[in-house]
Design an enzyme around this catalytic site. Structure first.
Site, mmCIF file in Angstrom:
data_model
loop_
_atom_site.group_PDB
_atom_site.id
_atom_site.type_symbol
_atom_site.label_atom_id
_atom_site.label_comp_id
_atom_site.label_asym_id
_atom_site.label_seq_id
_atom_site.Cartn_x
_atom_site.Cartn_y
_atom_site.Cartn_z
ATOM 1 N N THR A 121 0.811 -1.209 0.000
ATOM 2 C CA THR A 121 0.000 0.000 0.000
ATOM 3 C C THR A 121 0.852 1.270 0.000
ATOM 4 O OG1 THR A 121 -1.395 1.308 1.504
ATOM 5 C CG2 THR A 121 -0.163 -0.443 2.505
ATOM 6 N N ASP A 122 0.277 2.360 -0.522
ATOM 7 C CA ASP A 122 0.968 3.665 -0.468
ATOM 8 C C ASP A 122 1.158 4.131 0.971
ATOM 9 O OD1 ASP A 122 -1.727 4.284 0.059
ATOM 10 O OD2 ASP A 122 -1.899 5.807 -1.522
ATOM 11 N N GLU A 123 0.371 3.560 1.906
ATOM 12 C CA GLU A 123 0.438 4.032 3.295
ATOM 13 C C GLU A 123 1.788 3.734 3.946
ATOM 14 O OE1 GLU A 123 -2.989 3.640 5.756
ATOM 15 O OE2 GLU A 123 -4.333 3.385 4.050
ATOM 16 N N TYR A 145 -1.521 -0.474 11.119
ATOM 17 C CA TYR A 145 -1.763 -1.104 9.809
ATOM 18 C C TYR A 145 -0.564 -0.894 8.896
ATOM 19 C CZ TYR A 145 -3.303 -1.421 4.930
ATOM 20 O OH TYR A 145 -3.380 -1.704 3.579
ATOM 21 N N LYS A 149 2.437 -3.475 7.495
ATOM 22 C CA LYS A 149 2.568 -3.682 6.036
ATOM 23 C C LYS A 149 4.007 -3.351 5.611
ATOM 24 C CE LYS A 149 -0.121 -4.547 3.230
ATOM 25 N NZ LYS A 149 -0.538 -5.878 2.687
HETATM 26 N N1 LIG Z 1 -8.225 -1.373 -0.060
HETATM 27 C C1 LIG Z 1 -7.275 -0.549 -0.434
HETATM 28 O O1 LIG Z 1 -7.529 0.628 -0.698
HETATM 29 C C2 LIG Z 1 -5.855 -1.029 -0.599
HETATM 30 C C3 LIG Z 1 -4.934 -0.172 -1.217
HETATM 31 C C4 LIG Z 1 -3.623 -0.630 -1.425
HETATM 32 C C5 LIG Z 1 -3.252 -1.899 -1.009
HETATM 33 N N2 LIG Z 1 -4.158 -2.705 -0.374
HETATM 34 C C6 LIG Z 1 -3.716 -4.046 0.027
HETATM 35 O O2 LIG Z 1 -4.402 -4.982 -0.790
HETATM 36 C C7 LIG Z 1 -4.641 -6.182 -0.054
HETATM 37 C C8 LIG Z 1 -6.115 -6.552 -0.124
HETATM 38 O O3 LIG Z 1 -6.886 -5.471 0.440
HETATM 39 P P1 LIG Z 1 -8.480 -5.499 0.434
HETATM 40 O O4 LIG Z 1 -8.930 -4.091 0.493
HETATM 41 O O5 LIG Z 1 -8.947 -6.391 -0.635
HETATM 42 O O6 LIG Z 1 -8.747 -6.177 1.844
HETATM 43 P P2 LIG Z 1 -10.012 -6.963 2.431
HETATM 44 O O7 LIG Z 1 -10.010 -6.623 3.887
HETATM 45 O O8 LIG Z 1 -11.232 -6.722 1.619
HETATM 46 O O9 LIG Z 1 -9.621 -8.498 2.218
HETATM 47 C C9 LIG Z 1 -8.606 -9.136 2.944
HETATM 48 C C10 LIG Z 1 -8.746 -10.625 2.700
HETATM 49 O O10 LIG Z 1 -7.689 -11.295 3.394
HETATM 50 C C11 LIG Z 1 -8.221 -12.376 4.144
HETATM 51 N N3 LIG Z 1 -7.349 -12.599 5.298
HETATM 52 C C12 LIG Z 1 -7.127 -11.777 6.354
HETATM 53 N N4 LIG Z 1 -6.228 -12.319 7.190
HETATM 54 C C13 LIG Z 1 -5.873 -13.511 6.642
HETATM 55 C C14 LIG Z 1 -4.973 -14.525 7.018
HETATM 56 N N5 LIG Z 1 -4.259 -14.457 8.153
HETATM 57 N N6 LIG Z 1 -4.821 -15.598 6.211
HETATM 58 C C15 LIG Z 1 -5.554 -15.714 5.064
HETATM 59 N N7 LIG Z 1 -6.434 -14.792 4.670
HETATM 60 C C16 LIG Z 1 -6.585 -13.696 5.451
HETATM 61 C C17 LIG Z 1 -9.633 -11.928 4.527
HETATM 62 O O11 LIG Z 1 -10.474 -13.019 4.859
HETATM 63 C C18 LIG Z 1 -10.065 -11.208 3.257
HETATM 64 O O12 LIG Z 1 -10.609 -12.118 2.321
HETATM 65 C C19 LIG Z 1 -4.124 -5.937 1.353
HETATM 66 O O13 LIG Z 1 -2.852 -6.513 1.463
HETATM 67 C C20 LIG Z 1 -4.043 -4.426 1.460
HETATM 68 O O14 LIG Z 1 -3.038 -4.028 2.358
HETATM 69 C C21 LIG Z 1 -5.448 -2.305 -0.161
#
Ligand SMILES: NC(=O)c1ccc[n+]([C@@H]2O[C@H](COP(=O)([O-])OP(=O)(O)OC[C@H]3O[C@@H](n4cnc5c(N)ncnc54)[C@H](O)[C@@H]3O)[C@@H](O)[C@H]2O)c1
Length: 339
Positions: A121-123, A145, A149
């Site tokens: 993430t950009d964070e 968070y 990350k």
């Molecule tokens: N949402 C955003 O804006 C954003 C932006 C940049 C990067 N990201 C990154 O992208 C990724 C996905 O984000 P998202 O928004 O889809 O999240 P989300 O919260 O919708 O989904 C996370 C998924 O991971 C699963 N999970 C959590 N802990 C787990 C574990 N220990 N083992 C197996 N599965 C597990 C959950 O059940 C869920 O299906 C993350 O790594 C996040 O840091 C998100």
């Protein structure tokens, strides 16, 4: 390709799996713990495809990872706890999943000699007043968070440097689009607006985010997986920036709700003011975002409006208790503006 996609039942992971199965014909195994944010229904339209397999388990569980990795020639890791507010009130799971979970997956990839992409993430770069972060900007995370990350990113880098693992990192900006859990800004505001609930805006609402439509980010990750250079990180940012209050005002317009629903509430502790990513390196791989924010937001509002059956079980379940703890008030149960 034969992919192991961890966290594939969440928001971005499920959009990625859909693209890889339907557009690329990949064989995909999803490993997901199904936390509150993960739902098998998110993958309903690929569940009966040849080569698709679902394994329920945590990435920190070596036995589940060994089973799920069988036959894969690359791992893409989305699995994470992703809500900054929850990382402030209950950081434990963030540390377990991001530190221990990433370690277990890296070991599995190393022992099989397969490619590994970490979704980040950009964070991890922290807040920036002007300009944009590049991949060589220092990591300066602000919340539990983003700190966990960033820790995971450093571990991934070390596995390339020390063991020669074909490991890459893909850092996205703020995603929005279908299947996003309603604790996050955009679906929260859309669903509250449709129900005539208050629209709680943190602080002065002037926190600026670089918005990317989820399908653009998912394609960017696919690009990094196929064309990225091992040992490198790639920023994958959206084409537009907007302050939270502007986003909320556009949602009010698109849903036909009343501006009077907007309510300023106490800011999140340590809230970053602005995120901005420079994505020249991923653009040089041939990727570019296709969806501008205005268009993507309209599509997202339409998706939530048309997909009651997706969000009704969430809005009537445990999410209600979370919402009350977070905002000190109950959610309305009646749709105000949907016919
Ligand atoms: N949402 C955003 O804006 C954003 C932006 C940049 C990067 N990201 C990154 O992208 C990724 C996905 O984000 P998202 O928004 O889809 O999240 P989300 O919260 O919708 O989904 C996370 C998924 O991971 C699963 N999970 C959590 N802990 C787990 C574990 N220990 N083992 C197996 N599965 C597990 C959950 O059940 C869920 O299906 C993350 O790594 C996040 O840091 C998100």
């Amino acid at each position: 390709m034969k992919l192991l996609v961890c966290g594939g039942a969440g928001f971005i992971g499920s959009n990625f799996v859909r693209q890889r199965v339907l557009e690329h014909g990949d064989a995909v195994t999803v490993l997901d713990k199904l936390t509150y944010a993960g739902r098998e229904e998110n993958l309903r339209d690929v569940a009966d495809r040849d080569g698709y397999r679902f394994v329920r388990g945590g990435i920190e569980d070596a036995a589940a990872v060994a089973d799920a990795t069988e036959g894969a020639n690359a791992v893409v890791n989305f699995a994470a706890e992703t809500h900054v507010d929850r990382s402030i009130s209950e950081p434990d799971a963030f540390i377990r999943t991001h530190a221990m979970g990433t370690f277990v997956l890296l070991e599995a990839a190393r022992s099989r000699g397969i490619r590994y992409v970490q979704v980040s993430t950009d964070e991890v770069y922290g807040s920036i007043e002007d300009g944009s972060f590049t991949e060589s900007s220092p990591l300066a995370p602000s919340s539990p968070y983003s700190a966990t990350k960033a820790g995971a990113d450093l571990l991934v880098g070390s596995y390339h440097h020390t063991y020669g693992l074909e490991a890459l990192i893909c850092r996205g900006s703020n995603n929005y689009g279908p299947y996003q859990y309603p604790e996050k800004l955009i679906p929260l505001m859309i669903l509250n607006a449709l129900h005539g609930d208050a629209l709680p805006v943190y602080g002065d609402g002037m926190q600026v985010r670089n918005w990317i439509y989820v399908e653009d980010f998912a394609r960017g990750i696919g690009h990094v997986l196929e064309h990225g250079v091992p040992g490198h990180a790639y920023n994958v940012g959206g084409p537009d920036e907007a302050a939270n209050i502007e986003v909320v005002r556009r949602i009010v317009e698109l849903t036909g709700a009343s501006e009077g629903l907007i309510e300023y509430v106490t800011d999140r502790p340590g809230h970053d003011r602005r995120y901005s990513l420079g994505s020249e390196k991923s653009r040089a791989l041939g990727w570019s975002p296709q969806v501008r924010f205005d268009d993507g937001l309209e599509r997202t509002v339409a998706w939530y409006r048309d997909n009651h059956e997706w969000w009704e079980p969430i809005r009537s379940g445990d999410y209600r208790a979370y919402y009350e703890r977070q905002y000190g008030r109950a959610l309305g149960e009646r749709l105000e503006t949907l016919d």
